[in-house]
Write a protein that holds these residues in place. Structure first.
Motif, mmCIF file in Angstrom:
data_model
loop_
_atom_site.group_PDB
_atom_site.id
_atom_site.type_symbol
_atom_site.label_atom_id
_atom_site.label_comp_id
_atom_site.label_asym_id
_atom_site.label_seq_id
_atom_site.Cartn_x
_atom_site.Cartn_y
_atom_site.Cartn_z
ATOM 1 N N VAL A 81 -29.119 23.577 -37.649
ATOM 2 C CA VAL A 81 -30.444 23.351 -37.077
ATOM 3 C C VAL A 81 -30.404 22.155 -36.136
ATOM 4 O O VAL A 81 -30.922 22.207 -35.024
ATOM 5 N N ALA A 82 -29.781 21.052 -36.590
ATOM 6 C CA ALA A 82 -29.708 19.838 -35.773
ATOM 7 C C ALA A 82 -28.695 18.879 -36.366
ATOM 8 O O ALA A 82 -28.335 18.984 -37.534
ATOM 9 N N GLU A 83 -28.267 17.941 -35.526
ATOM 10 C CA GLU A 83 -27.461 16.800 -35.958
ATOM 11 C C GLU A 83 -28.267 15.555 -35.655
ATOM 12 O O GLU A 83 -28.811 15.420 -34.564
ATOM 13 N N CYS A 84 -28.330 14.653 -36.608
ATOM 14 C CA CYS A 84 -29.092 13.421 -36.434
ATOM 15 C C CYS A 84 -28.204 12.222 -36.723
ATOM 16 O O CYS A 84 -27.385 12.250 -37.643
ATOM 17 N N GLY A 85 -28.415 11.156 -35.967
ATOM 18 C CA GLY A 85 -27.654 9.933 -36.149
ATOM 19 C C GLY A 85 -28.337 8.924 -37.048
ATOM 20 O O GLY A 85 -27.819 7.836 -37.257
ATOM 21 N N GLY A 86 -29.507 9.281 -37.590
ATOM 22 C CA GLY A 86 -30.223 8.347 -38.449
ATOM 23 C C GLY A 86 -31.314 9.021 -39.250
ATOM 24 O O GLY A 86 -31.673 10.183 -39.014
ATOM 25 N N ALA A 87 -31.854 8.256 -40.196
ATOM 26 C CA ALA A 87 -32.858 8.789 -41.116
ATOM 27 C C ALA A 87 -34.161 9.164 -40.419
ATOM 28 O O ALA A 87 -34.763 10.189 -40.739
ATOM 29 N N GLN A 88 -34.605 8.353 -39.457
ATOM 30 C CA GLN A 88 -35.880 8.658 -38.794
ATOM 31 C C GLN A 88 -35.815 9.961 -38.013
ATOM 32 O O GLN A 88 -36.716 10.786 -38.082
ATOM 33 N N SER A 89 -34.736 10.164 -37.271
ATOM 34 C CA SER A 89 -34.620 11.420 -36.525
ATOM 35 C C SER A 89 -34.497 12.612 -37.469
ATOM 36 O O SER A 89 -35.002 13.698 -37.179
ATOM 37 N N ALA A 90 -33.878 12.410 -38.629
ATOM 38 C CA ALA A 90 -33.803 13.484 -39.627
ATOM 39 C C ALA A 90 -35.192 13.815 -40.158
ATOM 40 O O ALA A 90 -35.537 14.992 -40.326
ATOM 41 N N ARG A 91 -36.007 12.787 -40.415
ATOM 42 C CA ARG A 91 -37.379 13.039 -40.869
ATOM 43 C C ARG A 91 -38.170 13.814 -39.818
ATOM 44 O O ARG A 91 -38.943 14.715 -40.149
ATOM 45 N N ASP A 92 -37.965 13.505 -38.554
ATOM 46 C CA ASP A 92 -38.647 14.220 -37.477
ATOM 47 C C ASP A 92 -38.259 15.698 -37.462
ATOM 48 O O ASP A 92 -39.109 16.574 -37.311
ATOM 49 N N VAL B 55 -26.802 14.738 -41.103
ATOM 50 C CA VAL B 55 -27.305 13.388 -40.843
ATOM 51 C C VAL B 55 -26.196 12.393 -41.157
ATOM 52 O O VAL B 55 -25.780 12.258 -42.306
ATOM 53 N N ASP B 56 -25.704 11.721 -40.113
ATOM 54 C CA ASP B 56 -24.641 10.728 -40.271
ATOM 55 C C ASP B 56 -24.697 9.806 -39.070
ATOM 56 O O ASP B 56 -24.842 10.269 -37.939
ATOM 57 N N ASP B 57 -24.598 8.506 -39.296
ATOM 58 C CA ASP B 57 -24.648 7.555 -38.189
ATOM 59 C C ASP B 57 -23.352 7.530 -37.396
ATOM 60 O O ASP B 57 -23.310 6.984 -36.291
ATOM 61 N N GLU B 58 -22.293 8.130 -37.907
ATOM 62 C CA GLU B 58 -20.997 8.123 -37.221
ATOM 63 C C GLU B 58 -20.710 9.488 -36.608
ATOM 64 O O GLU B 58 -20.637 10.499 -37.314
ATOM 65 N N MET B 59 -20.542 9.503 -35.290
ATOM 66 C CA MET B 59 -20.290 10.747 -34.556
ATOM 67 C C MET B 59 -19.071 11.511 -35.085
ATOM 68 O O MET B 59 -19.145 12.729 -35.250
ATOM 69 N N PRO B 60 -17.934 10.848 -35.396
ATOM 70 C CA PRO B 60 -16.792 11.613 -35.913
ATOM 71 C C PRO B 60 -17.116 12.353 -37.220
ATOM 72 O O PRO B 60 -16.648 13.470 -37.431
ATOM 73 N N GLY B 61 -17.917 11.747 -38.067
ATOM 74 C CA GLY B 61 -18.304 12.414 -39.314
ATOM 75 C C GLY B 61 -19.131 13.655 -39.051
ATOM 76 O O GLY B 61 -18.920 14.711 -39.670
ATOM 77 N N ARG B 62 -20.088 13.548 -38.127
ATOM 78 C CA ARG B 62 -20.912 14.706 -37.769
ATOM 79 C C ARG B 62 -20.056 15.799 -37.140
ATOM 80 O O ARG B 62 -20.195 16.982 -37.473
ATOM 81 N N MET B 63 -19.150 15.395 -36.260
ATOM 82 C CA MET B 63 -18.304 16.358 -35.578
ATOM 83 C C MET B 63 -17.377 17.085 -36.555
ATOM 84 O O MET B 63 -17.246 18.310 -36.493
ATOM 85 N N ASN B 64 -16.759 16.352 -37.461
ATOM 86 C CA ASN B 64 -15.857 16.983 -38.441
ATOM 87 C C ASN B 64 -16.595 17.984 -39.304
ATOM 88 O O ASN B 64 -16.091 19.088 -39.567
#
Length: 64
Positions: free
Chosen positions: A31-42, A8-17
């Motif tokens: 399992v998944a990558e999320c760009g925000g808290a709400q999508s992580a909760r889902d 879970v990270d709002d910045e794509m480069p952080g998630r990618m790294n």
């Protein structure tokens, strides 16, 4: 048995790294990558996850 994790990270480069770093560990399953808290909760409501890599400073929301 693989360790299931969520990124879970709002910045794509952080998630990618982090994803690329974790690809070197065959016993871990993304399992998944999320760009925000709400999508992580889902994701957490619908999937089993063993570990969450969580950015705690995101615009308009908090990882805490």
């Amino acid at each position: 048995m693989a360790i299931r994790y969520l990124i879970v990270d709002d910045e794509m480069p952080g998630r990618m790294n982090l994803r690329l770093a974790m690809d070197a560990h065959p016993g871990w399953e993304l399992v998944a990558e999320c760009g925000g808290a709400q999508s992580a909760r889902d994701v957490l409501a619908s999937r089993e996850v063993d570990l969450v890599f969580l950015d705690i400073q995101m615009p308009g929301q908090s990882g805490l």
